[in-house]
Design a protein around this motif. Sequence first.
Motif, short mmCIF file in Angstrom:
data_model
loop_
_atom_site.label_atom_id
_atom_site.label_comp_id
_atom_site.label_asym_id
_atom_site.label_seq_id
_atom_site.Cartn_x
_atom_site.Cartn_y
_atom_site.Cartn_z
N ALA A 3 51.34 50.96 37.55
CA ALA A 3 50.21 51.69 36.97
C ALA A 3 50.60 52.40 35.69
O ALA A 3 49.85 52.41 34.70
N GLU A 4 51.80 52.98 35.67
CA GLU A 4 52.27 53.71 34.50
C GLU A 4 52.50 52.78 33.31
O GLU A 4 52.17 53.11 32.17
N ARG A 5 53.05 51.60 33.59
CA ARG A 5 53.40 50.67 32.51
C ARG A 5 52.25 49.77 32.10
O ARG A 5 52.08 49.46 30.90
N LEU A 6 51.46 49.30 33.07
CA LEU A 6 50.46 48.27 32.79
C LEU A 6 49.02 48.68 33.09
O LEU A 6 48.09 47.94 32.77
N GLY A 7 48.84 49.82 33.72
CA GLY A 7 47.49 50.26 34.06
C GLY A 7 47.18 50.05 35.54
O GLY A 7 47.77 49.18 36.19
N ARG A 8 46.24 50.81 36.06
CA ARG A 8 45.91 50.77 37.48
C ARG A 8 45.42 49.40 37.97
O ARG A 8 45.76 48.98 39.09
N PRO A 9 44.63 48.65 37.18
CA PRO A 9 44.17 47.34 37.68
C PRO A 9 45.30 46.35 37.98
O PRO A 9 45.10 45.40 38.73
N ALA A 10 46.47 46.58 37.41
CA ALA A 10 47.59 45.65 37.60
C ALA A 10 48.39 45.94 38.86
O ALA A 10 49.27 45.16 39.24
N ARG A 11 48.08 47.02 39.57
CA ARG A 11 48.86 47.40 40.75
C ARG A 11 48.75 46.35 41.86
O ARG A 11 47.64 45.95 42.22
N PRO A 12 49.88 45.89 42.41
CA PRO A 12 49.83 44.95 43.54
C PRO A 12 49.17 45.59 44.76
O PRO A 12 49.23 46.81 44.96
N ALA A 13 48.57 44.73 45.60
CA ALA A 13 47.84 45.24 46.76
C ALA A 13 48.76 45.56 47.93
O ALA A 13 48.50 46.51 48.68
N ARG A 14 49.82 44.81 48.09
CA ARG A 14 50.71 45.06 49.23
C ARG A 14 52.08 44.41 48.99
O ARG A 14 52.27 43.63 48.07
N VAL A 15 53.01 44.77 49.89
CA VAL A 15 54.35 44.18 49.90
C VAL A 15 54.50 43.37 51.18
O VAL A 15 54.18 43.85 52.27
N VAL A 16 54.97 42.14 51.04
CA VAL A 16 55.20 41.27 52.19
C VAL A 16 56.70 41.01 52.30
O VAL A 16 57.32 40.51 51.34
N GLU A 17 57.28 41.35 53.43
CA GLU A 17 58.70 41.10 53.66
C GLU A 17 58.89 39.75 54.33
O GLU A 17 58.16 39.39 55.25
N VAL A 18 59.88 38.99 53.86
CA VAL A 18 60.22 37.70 54.45
C VAL A 18 61.72 37.67 54.71
O VAL A 18 62.48 38.42 54.09
#
Length: 390
Positions: A353-368
């Motif tokens: 959000a700080e670097r690219l703006g709020r719309p660019a924030r990923p929705a979640r983290v998936v661990e594999v």
Amino acid sequence: MAVDLVPVGPEPRDVLRALRRTLDGAGPALALGAAPVARPAGGAPRSAPAGTAAVVTTSGSTGVPKSVVISRSALIASATATAERIGEGRWLLALSPTYVAGLQVLVRGLLAGHEPAVLSGSFSPAAFAAVTASMRSSIGGRAVPAYTSLVPAQLSALLDAAQTDAAVAASLRAYEAILVGGQALPAAQRERAHAAGARIVRTYGSTETSGGCVYDGRPLSGVSVRVSAGEVQLGGVTLAEGYLGEDERTAEVFLTEEGTRWYRTGDAGEVRDGVLQVTGRIDNVIVSGGVNVSLDRVESVVRELPGLHAAVVSPVVDERWGEASVVVVEAAALSDAGLDSDAALVALRGAVAERLGRPARPARVVEVEALPMLASGKPDRSAVRRMLAI
């Protein structure tokens, strides 16, 4: 006039043996990687255009197969330009020789007159250190410089091991230059390598350019760079002839303007003060809530965070925003950084959000457990997308 196309590999010694004959002009063209996409009808022997040294077939990170025709002159021009830029000496092969980066390691070593060293079997820091130690040699009392080429995942493994293993730490310092390509190298990883005494050269290129042809943002001798309509395009002596048996695809990707031939990379970028800066894939963009978001730029920010240096950012369908992104990361990497997926998500959403703006924030983290990888050392992004669709 066509030349025979003979399948070789993946055993490095087999490729090396066949490559000697091909570079001397006495051998057939080498078919490397998967079976060439264009298969002749009627079971006739495969062939390639005259002057071909290798046809390298790969699905690439997008899953679309391609068989790239590389001439003997292009391979040699690339290796010669590399020697002019960083010097010549003995090379260590730590990559698959059936992909262009590994193939070029062998070509550079042979043209320099030094038998390439080969790291056999699965890559490990211990094996890398052992082979590096065995490469020491001298001519006339002067040490022969050593070189190698790695992908970011290999470099990361070496840097991690070097913290507790003196032999691995010494091996990183033993090379006059370590070429690193395959994907963008995070700034944090570059800084770690510099602190460890490793001399890193970032390379940019593809199979269509006979491997890396832009080093640390500057083109090699005989290579031209331009940005047209936001797309990075490369020209010069290292360009491949095109795609085997695919004239339409060749014409679409390789352009000729005013007598100059250009390869359309599909990458976005710009040239500042003669230095090329690649910002990501033109087609790796989602529209989230009506805002265009470059997933490559998101991934670049994400990979600067602890535990996420090898993470992959992938698009997904989102009921609210239309499209969104997901960060896929190996669980062990997060654990080593003292994070779980929730803590990682908070950190990366704030950074993005700080670097690219709020719309660019990923929705979640998936661990594999393990990220799917291609033999070239790049993440298999098609496989990642399939995983997320399940």
